[in-house]
Scaffold this motif. Sequence first.
Motif, short mmCIF file in Angstrom:
data_model
loop_
_atom_site.label_atom_id
_atom_site.label_comp_id
_atom_site.label_asym_id
_atom_site.label_seq_id
_atom_site.Cartn_x
_atom_site.Cartn_y
_atom_site.Cartn_z
N LEU A 1 37.24 -66.07 59.71
CA LEU A 1 38.06 -67.52 60.55
C LEU A 1 39.78 -66.89 59.94
O LEU A 1 40.17 -67.04 60.99
N GLY A 2 40.33 -66.40 58.51
CA GLY A 2 41.08 -65.70 59.21
C GLY A 2 41.55 -64.65 59.96
O GLY A 2 42.65 -64.54 60.12
N ARG A 3 40.76 -63.82 60.06
CA ARG A 3 40.44 -62.82 61.07
C ARG A 3 41.68 -63.46 62.51
O ARG A 3 42.19 -62.21 63.09
N THR A 4 39.39 -64.45 62.04
CA THR A 4 40.34 -65.05 63.86
C THR A 4 41.84 -65.75 63.96
O THR A 4 42.41 -65.62 65.82
N LEU A 5 42.19 -66.22 62.92
CA LEU A 5 43.81 -66.90 63.16
C LEU A 5 44.49 -65.70 62.91
O LEU A 5 45.52 -65.58 63.45
N VAL A 6 44.29 -64.48 62.64
CA VAL A 6 45.25 -63.65 62.21
C VAL A 6 45.42 -63.71 64.49
O VAL A 6 46.42 -63.35 64.23
N THR B 1 41.11 -56.36 57.74
CA THR B 1 41.21 -57.41 57.16
C THR B 1 42.08 -58.16 56.39
O THR B 1 43.35 -58.25 57.16
N VAL B 2 41.68 -59.62 56.10
CA VAL B 2 42.47 -60.31 55.12
C VAL B 2 42.36 -60.66 54.20
O VAL B 2 41.43 -59.94 53.46
N CYS B 3 43.40 -60.60 52.96
CA CYS B 3 42.97 -60.63 51.34
C CYS B 3 43.23 -62.07 51.20
O CYS B 3 43.82 -62.86 51.87
N LEU B 4 42.21 -62.63 50.57
CA LEU B 4 42.05 -64.48 50.33
C LEU B 4 42.15 -64.74 48.83
O LEU B 4 41.36 -63.51 48.55
N PRO B 5 43.31 -65.61 48.14
CA PRO B 5 42.76 -66.11 47.03
C PRO B 5 41.82 -66.51 46.90
O PRO B 5 40.77 -66.29 47.77
N GLN B 6 41.27 -67.02 45.77
CA GLN B 6 39.85 -67.27 45.20
C GLN B 6 39.42 -68.78 45.49
O GLN B 6 40.56 -68.87 45.79
N GLN C 1 33.29 -67.40 50.96
CA GLN C 1 34.33 -66.45 50.50
C GLN C 1 34.08 -65.61 52.44
O GLN C 1 35.25 -65.07 52.53
N GLY C 2 33.45 -65.61 52.34
CA GLY C 2 32.99 -64.16 53.38
C GLY C 2 33.44 -65.26 55.01
O GLY C 2 33.79 -64.63 56.15
N GLY D 1 49.75 -68.06 55.96
CA GLY D 1 48.04 -67.69 56.44
C GLY D 1 46.80 -67.69 55.23
O GLY D 1 46.02 -68.99 56.09
N PRO D 2 47.53 -67.64 54.00
CA PRO D 2 45.94 -68.39 53.43
C PRO D 2 45.58 -69.79 53.03
O PRO D 2 44.21 -70.41 53.17
N ALA D 3 46.84 -70.30 52.70
CA ALA D 3 46.42 -71.85 52.50
C ALA D 3 46.15 -72.87 54.39
O ALA D 3 44.81 -73.44 54.58
#
Length: 333
Positions: free
Chosen positions: A138-143, A25-30, A132-133, A163-165
């Motif tokens: 999208l973050g997982r795809t970016l990874v 998984t990925v962890c994103l800020p608020q 958020q979901g 990654g987050p930005a």
Amino acid sequence: MGELFYDLFGRPSNSTCPSFVTGETVCLPQVKIPFYFSLRQNIFDGIPDTHIALAAPVLAYWLLSFVFYCLDISGWRWLDKYRIHESEEVKSRNLATPWEVARAVLLQHATQTVLGLAWLIESPEISVARCQGEMEALGRTLVWVVRRLLGEETGMKFLELRGPAMTHWLYWWGIPAAQMLFALFIVDSWQYFLHRLMHTNKYLYKKFHSVHHRLYVPYAFGALYNHPFEGFLLDSLGAALAERITHLSVRQTIFLFTFSTCKTVDDHCGYNLPFDPFQMMSGNNADYHDIHHQAIGIKSNFSQPFFVHWDALLGTRMTREDIQERRKKVKKT
């Protein structure tokens, strides 16, 4: 917005996440909602956004047409240098009366509204949790993409830094802008090739497209003066396909439909205005399309409504300079 670019250039973020990539998984800020986005389910209470997507282009069509009509009847002499044709030409050279034009446009608006009611789908629930979901997906795809492009070690360093930005920028800015540009490309492509076919096929021209060319001198509210079948095929269906292929949200669809309508009206306004934002955005403007409505350019300038790339690539572009060169050659012979 400033925080976004601050993060993108690798400076520290105020994220509470210890690491961007955590297992699978990925962890994103608020979630930070940009200025253009509203968490309201509908822009106006009690009116579905799908209805706004259908009403907005119709209202925009007649309001912008009214603005140009006011310019037409204003009598302001300073406007004369911006008119593409003299006012009397509209009366003497056009083969359709204003009432015939208005009636055909109203029919097209009714047709596109009925099509839209059957075509458009209501927005899913709009919420911070949903955003958020989707950003996490999208973050997982970016990874996955970055790891394969840069390798495991370099990719992970890059992702932890930016990654987050990047996920935030892609979700709120990059992907929506790409969707919109692709939608404009689809509309342009659909209209260029069908429009060109309507001119090269004698039956299609005589039966359908010749109706639009009864306006030898275009004016704003005649922009959608077409045979009903052409209006459905060329304009309404093309915009609907662009919306569906690019997976636009309903609010993106509101912008696409309204923007393309305003651009089409402006392309037929009869003025070459240097301060008009629609005419500044590309070479495909009122003067460019007016050439197509004249006898000398009727087999040229098929591109509409946004850009001229298909005309340029396929050799059907004609400019005022080209017309002058042709006339010089005729005089010499």
